[in-house]
Design a protein around this motif. Sequence first.
Motif: not given
Length: 286
Positions: A202-227
């Motif tokens: 994640n150094a230098g930013g979360d994304t790179v140019p030219g790619v479309n990003y979609t993140v679909i999360a659930t508030r009930f996620d108990e593995v990737v926390t905080p969601y």
Amino acid sequence: MLPWRRRLLRPLAVLALAAAALAPTGPAQADTAPHSGWNNWSCKPSAAHPRPVVLVHGTFGNSVDNWLGFAPYLVNRGYCVYSLDYGQLPGVPLFNGLGPIDKSAGQLDIFVDKVLASTGAAKTDIVGHSQGGMMPNYYLKFLGGAAKTNALVGLAPDNHGTTLLGLTKLLPYFPGAGDLINSATPGLADQVAGSPFVTKLNAGGDTVPGVNYTVIATRFDEVVTPYRTQFLDGPNVHNVLLQDLCAVDVSEHVAIGLTDRIAWHEAANALDPQHAQRTTCASVFS
């Protein structure tokens, strides 16, 4: 099971699976195991769906089990769909995604090249679950994947690592535990919030140019926390909370990838935004 009990027990189950996975039990699963409807190497993308879709499983997953629902869902909609196995440890069958994540990204690089060569497409779309939604970002940033990828869709991806409901903060209180995880299951150690891998990713930013990003999360996620740490920041990013699409959806970390048709509908929208249809609770029937 009540949601609070599920959130408490799931991290313990994950740790138990990690221990079980280290016990050698048989021959390793073949790479890119073929299955009905996908990993069809004679498939040619259509004009309606010109890019093949590469599915990337999560930690402890594999190329078949993680996608028994979603792969046919896409195939039935006319996509050429492929899935790979990555992150294998010697003597550990079926449970993948445990090796160093930078090495796993190299496996994805090789697989995408194979898919593009087979289909004749110039770019692919990638959909990943959990680690499989985060690891491809390493491929995009450091291995030249951005030039070969149109979209990255993450279902519950641990883009900024995870605290595993705070359990990772307990590691310093158990001498040697951190070293054991690093040496035995580096793919798990890489996903801890604040790890050297996550910091580099994640150094230098979360994304790179030219790619479309979609993140679909659930508030009930108990593995990737905080969601909310799953969400990305940058241009061409679409962050979605599942409960904003359907308030009564109670899917947690595993179900969002394996069984949740509302999440799948939103992922399909991300793959074909020009023909996207609003995702609601009724999308479970689509």
